[in-house]
Design a protein around this motif. Sequence first.
Motif, PDB file in Angstrom:
ATOM      1  N   MET A   1       0.836  -1.206   0.000  1.00  0.00           N
ATOM      2  CA  MET A   1       0.000   0.000   0.000  1.00  0.00           C
ATOM      3  C   MET A   1       0.869   1.254   0.000  1.00  0.00           C
ATOM      4  O   MET A   1       0.589   2.205  -0.725  1.00  0.00           O
ATOM      5  N   ARG A   2       1.937   1.265   0.788  1.00  0.00           N
ATOM      6  CA  ARG A   2       2.829   2.437   0.813  1.00  0.00           C
ATOM      7  C   ARG A   2       3.515   2.621  -0.536  1.00  0.00           C
ATOM      8  O   ARG A   2       3.643   3.741  -1.023  1.00  0.00           O
ATOM      9  N   ASN A   3       3.975   1.525  -1.137  1.00  0.00           N
ATOM     10  CA  ASN A   3       4.747   1.618  -2.380  1.00  0.00           C
ATOM     11  C   ASN A   3       3.886   1.802  -3.619  1.00  0.00           C
ATOM     12  O   ASN A   3       4.257   2.535  -4.535  1.00  0.00           O
ATOM     13  N   ASP A   4       2.742   1.113  -3.672  1.00  0.00           N
ATOM     14  CA  ASP A   4       1.942   1.088  -4.889  1.00  0.00           C
ATOM     15  C   ASP A   4       0.648   1.896  -4.788  1.00  0.00           C
ATOM     16  O   ASP A   4       0.034   2.203  -5.798  1.00  0.00           O
ATOM     17  N   GLY A   5       0.184   2.163  -3.586  1.00  0.00           N
ATOM     18  CA  GLY A   5      -1.041   2.937  -3.405  1.00  0.00           C
ATOM     19  C   GLY A   5      -2.318   2.170  -3.682  1.00  0.00           C
ATOM     20  O   GLY A   5      -3.401   2.735  -3.637  1.00  0.00           O
ATOM     21  N   GLY A   6      -2.194   0.885  -3.954  1.00  0.00           N
ATOM     22  CA  GLY A   6      -3.366   0.058  -4.207  1.00  0.00           C
ATOM     23  C   GLY A   6      -2.955  -1.369  -4.504  1.00  0.00           C
ATOM     24  O   GLY A   6      -1.783  -1.649  -4.772  1.00  0.00           O
ATOM     25  N   ILE A   7      -3.940  -2.266  -4.455  1.00  0.00           N
ATOM     26  CA  ILE A   7      -3.682  -3.685  -4.710  1.00  0.00           C
ATOM     27  C   ILE A   7      -4.842  -4.260  -5.504  1.00  0.00           C
ATOM     28  O   ILE A   7      -6.000  -4.099  -5.121  1.00  0.00           O
ATOM     29  N   ASP A   8      -4.519  -4.913  -6.602  1.00  0.00           N
ATOM     30  CA  ASP A   8      -5.501  -5.625  -7.423  1.00  0.00           C
ATOM     31  C   ASP A   8      -5.163  -7.107  -7.283  1.00  0.00           C
ATOM     32  O   ASP A   8      -4.207  -7.592  -7.872  1.00  0.00           O
ATOM     33  N   ALA A   9      -5.932  -7.803  -6.466  1.00  0.00           N
ATOM     34  CA  ALA A   9      -5.648  -9.207  -6.167  1.00  0.00           C
ATOM     35  C   ALA A   9      -6.877 -10.059  -6.467  1.00  0.00           C
ATOM     36  O   ALA A   9      -7.671 -10.354  -5.576  1.00  0.00           O
ATOM     37  N   ALA A  10      -7.038 -10.423  -7.738  1.00  0.00           N
ATOM     38  CA  ALA A  10      -8.166 -11.281  -8.113  1.00  0.00           C
ATOM     39  C   ALA A  10      -8.099 -12.591  -7.334  1.00  0.00           C
ATOM     40  O   ALA A  10      -9.111 -13.091  -6.849  1.00  0.00           O
ATOM     41  N   ASP A  11      -6.895 -13.147  -7.214  1.00  0.00           N
ATOM     42  CA  ASP A  11      -6.687 -14.351  -6.403  1.00  0.00           C
ATOM     43  C   ASP A  11      -5.923 -13.918  -5.149  1.00  0.00           C
ATOM     44  O   ASP A  11      -4.703 -14.057  -5.053  1.00  0.00           O
ATOM     45  N   ALA A  12      -6.659 -13.373  -4.191  1.00  0.00           N
ATOM     46  CA  ALA A  12      -6.050 -12.759  -3.007  1.00  0.00           C
ATOM     47  C   ALA A  12      -5.239 -13.745  -2.177  1.00  0.00           C
ATOM     48  O   ALA A  12      -4.257 -13.365  -1.545  1.00  0.00           O
ATOM     49  N   MET A  13      -5.625 -15.009  -2.183  1.00  0.00           N
ATOM     50  CA  MET A  13      -4.908 -15.998  -1.370  1.00  0.00           C
ATOM     51  C   MET A  13      -3.540 -16.345  -1.950  1.00  0.00           C
ATOM     52  O   MET A  13      -2.715 -16.954  -1.262  1.00  0.00           O
ATOM     53  N   ALA A  14      -3.291 -15.960  -3.206  1.00  0.00           N
ATOM     54  CA  ALA A  14      -2.004 -16.243  -3.828  1.00  0.00           C
ATOM     55  C   ALA A  14      -1.197 -14.971  -4.104  1.00  0.00           C
ATOM     56  O   ALA A  14      -0.029 -15.056  -4.462  1.00  0.00           O
ATOM     57  N   HIS A  15      -1.794 -13.812  -3.932  1.00  0.00           N
ATOM     58  CA  HIS A  15      -1.111 -12.546  -4.227  1.00  0.00           C
ATOM     59  C   HIS A  15      -0.045 -12.284  -3.161  1.00  0.00           C
ATOM     60  O   HIS A  15      -0.323 -12.409  -1.967  1.00  0.00           O
ATOM     61  N   PRO A  16       1.163 -11.911  -3.568  1.00  0.00           N
ATOM     62  CA  PRO A  16       2.254 -11.736  -2.598  1.00  0.00           C
ATOM     63  C   PRO A  16       1.962 -10.694  -1.503  1.00  0.00           C
ATOM     64  O   PRO A  16       2.435 -10.841  -0.380  1.00  0.00           O
ATOM     65  N   ALA A  17       1.184  -9.678  -1.819  1.00  0.00           N
ATOM     66  CA  ALA A  17       0.907  -8.627  -0.829  1.00  0.00           C
ATOM     67  C   ALA A  17      -0.229  -8.979   0.114  1.00  0.00           C
ATOM     68  O   ALA A  17      -0.375  -8.363   1.172  1.00  0.00           O
ATOM     69  N   THR A  18      -1.053  -9.964  -0.256  1.00  0.00           N
ATOM     70  CA  THR A  18      -2.240 -10.240   0.557  1.00  0.00           C
ATOM     71  C   THR A  18      -2.299 -11.651   1.136  1.00  0.00           C
ATOM     72  O   THR A  18      -3.152 -11.919   1.980  1.00  0.00           O
ATOM     73  N   LEU A  19      -1.425 -12.527   0.726  1.00  0.00           N
ATOM     74  CA  LEU A  19      -1.501 -13.894   1.255  1.00  0.00           C
ATOM     75  C   LEU A  19      -1.253 -13.936   2.754  1.00  0.00           C
ATOM     76  O   LEU A  19      -1.632 -14.896   3.426  1.00  0.00           O
ATOM     77  N   CYS A  20      -0.723 -12.853   3.314  1.00  0.00           N
ATOM     78  CA  CYS A  20      -0.529 -12.776   4.768  1.00  0.00           C
ATOM     79  C   CYS A  20      -1.859 -12.760   5.525  1.00  0.00           C
ATOM     80  O   CYS A  20      -1.890 -13.003   6.736  1.00  0.00           O
TER      81      CYS A  20
END
Length: 175
Positions: free
Chosen positions: A85-104
């Motif tokens: 969020m700090r670096n990109d200002g947004g996240i597009d994660a269609a597959d959120a469970m596999a996205h590097p920024a959101t799998l946490c």
Amino acid sequence: MSTNTSLLLLVKQFKDSAVNERQFYAQLTELITAEIGCSRASLWLYKDMLLDEIIAIDLYDAPSGQHYSDIHLHEDDFAPYFEAMRNDGGIDAADAMAHPATLCFNESYFEPNDIVSLLDVGIRYNGQLVGVFCCENVSTIMNWNDDQKAYLEQAGKLITFAIKPVLQQRFAALF
């Protein structure tokens, strides 16, 4: 998806004091959930300019019709998300469970709530990241299209305009 006429009307009602702050947030998340066609929508503001904690102002879960607030997320627990969020200002994660920024979020948030897709847009005030508007979809993957992304980007700007006094108060040291 329609134009943002309904969102503009809601912002006008809030600015004219026809709806109070709590009503505005609830109607905002419900409206954007319907406009985007997702299952859940939420507005989060950073606690302060350290950008290491965000607090849910309103989270609307359309399937249950419930609103939630005062949920705190800390960078210590979700570092990849906060960094993105700090670096990109947004996240597009269609597959959120596999996205590097959101799998946490998988074990603690996505799995218990059956969330599979996420689209987050940063809320900026005077160029500074101060919040996040989040759309989530449950059960089925949603490949966010350009219209949905553009709508949410525009919504972020309108939200900033609407809640400018709240942002000025919260981030007074900066502005």
